[in-house]
Design a protein around this motif. Structure first.
Motif, PDB file in Angstrom:
ATOM      1  N   VAL A  58     -40.409  87.215 -96.778  1.00 36.40           N
ATOM      2  CA  VAL A  58     -41.703  86.528 -96.777  1.00 36.40           C
ATOM      3  C   VAL A  58     -42.653  87.252 -97.730  1.00 36.40           C
ATOM      4  N   ALA A  59     -43.255  86.492 -98.639  1.00 30.92           N
ATOM      5  CA  ALA A  59     -44.233  87.051 -99.573  1.00 30.92           C
ATOM      6  C   ALA A  59     -45.631  86.882 -98.991  1.00 30.92           C
ATOM      7  N   THR A  60     -46.403  87.950 -98.981  1.00 30.00           N
ATOM      8  CA  THR A  60     -47.774  87.905 -98.465  1.00 30.00           C
ATOM      9  C   THR A  60     -48.725  88.360 -99.555  1.00 30.00           C
ATOM     10  N   ILE A  61     -49.732  87.548 -99.831  1.00 32.55           N
ATOM     11  CA  ILE A  61     -50.686  87.873-100.892  1.00 32.55           C
ATOM     12  C   ILE A  61     -52.044  87.293-100.526  1.00 32.55           C
ATOM     13  N   ARG A  62     -53.107  87.993-100.929  1.00 34.23           N
ATOM     14  CA  ARG A  62     -54.474  87.497-100.713  1.00 34.23           C
ATOM     15  C   ARG A  62     -54.879  86.723-101.962  1.00 34.23           C
ATOM     16  N   SER A  85     -48.946  83.689 -96.302  1.00 39.01           N
ATOM     17  CA  SER A  85     -47.586  84.198 -96.120  1.00 39.01           C
ATOM     18  C   SER A  85     -46.615  83.091 -96.496  1.00 39.01           C
ATOM     19  N   ILE A  86     -45.760  83.366 -97.478  1.00 36.31           N
ATOM     20  CA  ILE A  86     -44.907  82.336 -98.050  1.00 36.31           C
ATOM     21  C   ILE A  86     -43.446  82.745 -97.937  1.00 36.31           C
ATOM     22  N   PRO A  87     -42.640  82.011 -97.177  1.00 36.76           N
ATOM     23  CA  PRO A  87     -41.206  82.308 -97.119  1.00 36.76           C
ATOM     24  C   PRO A  87     -40.568  82.108 -98.494  1.00 36.76           C
ATOM     25  N   ILE A  88     -39.732  83.039 -98.892  1.00 34.90           N
ATOM     26  CA  ILE A  88     -39.019  82.904-100.162  1.00 34.90           C
ATOM     27  C   ILE A  88     -37.826  81.991 -99.932  1.00 34.90           C
ATOM     28  N   LEU A  89     -37.924  80.763-100.399  1.00 34.55           N
ATOM     29  CA  LEU A  89     -36.869  79.774-100.184  1.00 34.55           C
ATOM     30  C   LEU A  89     -35.632  80.115-101.005  1.00 34.55           C
ATOM     31  N   PRO A  90     -34.454  79.655-100.568  1.00 31.18           N
ATOM     32  CA  PRO A  90     -33.206  79.999-101.269  1.00 31.18           C
ATOM     33  C   PRO A  90     -33.213  79.676-102.762  1.00 31.18           C
ATOM     34  N   ALA A  91     -33.785  78.532-103.143  1.00 35.50           N
ATOM     35  CA  ALA A  91     -33.807  78.155-104.561  1.00 35.50           C
ATOM     36  C   ALA A  91     -34.581  79.181-105.382  1.00 35.50           C
ATOM     37  N   LEU A  92     -35.722  79.644-104.858  1.00 38.03           N
ATOM     38  CA  LEU A  92     -36.516  80.651-105.559  1.00 38.03           C
ATOM     39  C   LEU A  92     -35.792  81.996-105.553  1.00 38.03           C
ATOM     40  N   GLU A  93     -35.186  82.328-104.432  1.00 36.28           N
ATOM     41  CA  GLU A  93     -34.473  83.605-104.326  1.00 36.28           C
ATOM     42  C   GLU A  93     -33.360  83.696-105.369  1.00 36.28           C
ATOM     43  N   GLU A  94     -32.617  82.605-105.556  1.00 38.71           N
ATOM     44  CA  GLU A  94     -31.538  82.598-106.545  1.00 38.71           C
ATOM     45  C   GLU A  94     -32.079  82.738-107.960  1.00 38.71           C
ATOM     46  N   THR A  95     -33.169  82.049-108.244  1.00 37.10           N
ATOM     47  CA  THR A  95     -33.774  82.131-109.584  1.00 37.10           C
ATOM     48  C   THR A  95     -34.265  83.545-109.862  1.00 37.10           C
ATOM     49  N   LEU A  96     -34.918  84.166-108.880  1.00 33.93           N
ATOM     50  CA  LEU A  96     -35.441  85.517-109.063  1.00 33.93           C
ATOM     51  C   LEU A  96     -34.311  86.533-109.201  1.00 33.93           C
ATOM     52  N   LYS A  97     -33.207  86.277-108.541  1.00 28.60           N
ATOM     53  CA  LYS A  97     -32.070  87.183-108.600  1.00 28.60           C
ATOM     54  C   LYS A  97     -31.516  87.250-110.024  1.00 28.60           C
ATOM     55  N   VAL A  98     -31.500  86.106-110.709  1.00 33.53           N
ATOM     56  CA  VAL A  98     -31.012  86.050-112.094  1.00 33.53           C
ATOM     57  C   VAL A  98     -32.082  86.540-113.067  1.00 33.53           C
ATOM     58  N   GLY A  99     -33.335  86.171-112.798  1.00 34.64           N
ATOM     59  CA  GLY A  99     -34.448  86.601-113.645  1.00 34.64           C
ATOM     60  C   GLY A  99     -34.561  85.797-114.922  1.00 34.64           C
ATOM     61  N   PRO A 100     -35.230  86.399-115.923  1.00 33.91           N
ATOM     62  CA  PRO A 100     -35.805  87.755-115.947  1.00 33.91           C
ATOM     63  C   PRO A 100     -37.141  87.846-115.198  1.00 33.91           C
ATOM     64  N   THR A 101     -37.363  88.987-114.569  1.00 30.43           N
ATOM     65  CA  THR A 101     -38.632  89.276-113.909  1.00 30.43           C
ATOM     66  C   THR A 101     -39.061  90.691-114.272  1.00 30.43           C
ATOM     67  N   GLY A 102     -40.289  91.036-113.909  1.00 25.40           N
ATOM     68  CA  GLY A 102     -40.787  92.377-114.183  1.00 25.40           C
ATOM     69  C   GLY A 102     -40.719  93.263-112.958  1.00 25.40           C
ATOM     70  N   LEU A 153     -44.084  78.888-109.277  1.00 26.88           N
ATOM     71  CA  LEU A 153     -45.162  77.936-108.998  1.00 26.88           C
ATOM     72  C   LEU A 153     -44.738  76.909-107.950  1.00 26.88           C
ATOM     73  N   LEU A 154     -43.537  76.358-108.122  1.00 31.53           N
ATOM     74  CA  LEU A 154     -43.082  75.247-107.299  1.00 31.53           C
ATOM     75  C   LEU A 154     -42.799  75.659-105.862  1.00 31.53           C
ATOM     76  N   TYR A 155     -42.191  76.832-105.681  1.00 33.61           N
ATOM     77  CA  TYR A 155     -41.730  77.221-104.349  1.00 33.61           C
ATOM     78  C   TYR A 155     -42.664  78.196-103.629  1.00 33.61           C
ATOM     79  N   THR A 156     -43.759  78.582-104.281  1.00 34.33           N
ATOM     80  CA  THR A 156     -44.772  79.361-103.567  1.00 34.33           C
ATOM     81  C   THR A 156     -46.046  78.562-103.345  1.00 34.33           C
ATOM     82  N   GLY A 157     -46.316  77.568-104.214  1.00 34.25           N
ATOM     83  CA  GLY A 157     -47.541  76.795-104.096  1.00 34.25           C
ATOM     84  C   GLY A 157     -48.776  77.563-104.518  1.00 34.25           C
TER      85      GLY A 157
END
Length: 222
Positions: free
Chosen positions: A83-87, A96-113, A61-65
């Motif tokens: 870069v994440a692109t979504i309609r 188009s939203i750049p994946i910032l380093p803070a979000l990238e690190e969080t997603l790397k650890v997860g958990p995600t689907g 939520l915070l890093y994609t807006g």
């Protein structure tokens, strides 16, 4: 009621629309969803460390807006070259939203689907309604009663504006159109910058006088 009587009039169930010409009642103005503060973010992150699904929720939520309905849909399939692109669901605008380093690190650890970054207990995707409930509960657990997903979007926009993002840049990032919403954030950020600049000018103007006062006190003590 207005819609009901318009339908009834067209269906010839009534001969008069009693709502015709009736003005909408005045409603008290509110600030809408409560915007998060930096202290709120710190409190949430302290309660939900890296490696929890709740931390993933906040950082998406915070890093994609993104709004809640879009945040639950975004996943790795939307990301290319960082870069994440979504309609967007609400306006149909492509962002188009750049994946910032803070979000990238969080997603790397997860958990995600597999298809969504935001997941529930068993890594299953969530609807925006269920996610809203789960996120509110996570906020309450962090002592942040009354906070919502949309409030995170507000602090994201505030951060971007205070970092110097223009109206066009904010609209591109948050999927807004028309300029009104983006201008609200840039005006607020501009006021803060101007207030800081004015305060500095006042301090600079006061320094010579403060020096005289200090010298005067020294002379008296002698």
């Amino acid at each position: 009621m207005r819609g009901l009587f318009r339908w009834a009039l067209e269906a010839e169930l009534v001969s008069i629309d009693p709502t015709f010409g009736v003005k909408n009642p005045a409603r008290p103005k509110t600030g809408g969803f409560q915007a998060w503060t930096e202290d709120d973010v710190r409190a949430y992150e302290q309660r939900w460390p890296v490696g929890t699904k709740e931390r993933v929720w906040l950082h998406v939520l915070l890093y994609t807006g993104l709004r809640r309905g879009d945040a639950v849909k975004i996943g790795r399939q939307h990301v290319r070259d960082g870069v994440a692109t979504i309609r967007t669901e609400k306006t149909g605008t492509e962002v188009s939203i750049p994946i910032l380093p803070a979000l990238e690190e969080t997603l790397k650890v997860g958990p995600t689907g597999d298809l969504a970054f935001i997941v529930g207990e068993r890594k299953q995707p969530l609807t925006k309604e269920s996610f809203g409930n789960f996120f509110r509960h996570a906020c309450n657990e962090a002592g942040l009663q009354g906070r919502s997903a949309h409030g995170v979007r507000k602090i994201g926009a505030t951060r971007a504006a205070e970092a110097g993002a223009t109206v066009a840049e904010l609209e591109a990032l948050f999927g807004w159109t028309g300029g009104a919403m983006a201008m609200h954030y840039t005006r607020t950020a501009d006021r803060k910058r101007l207030a800081r600049a004015a305060a500095e000018k006042i301090r600079n103007a006061q320094r010579p006088h403060l020096g005289d006062e200090v010298r005067g006190k020294t002379d008296k003590s002698e």
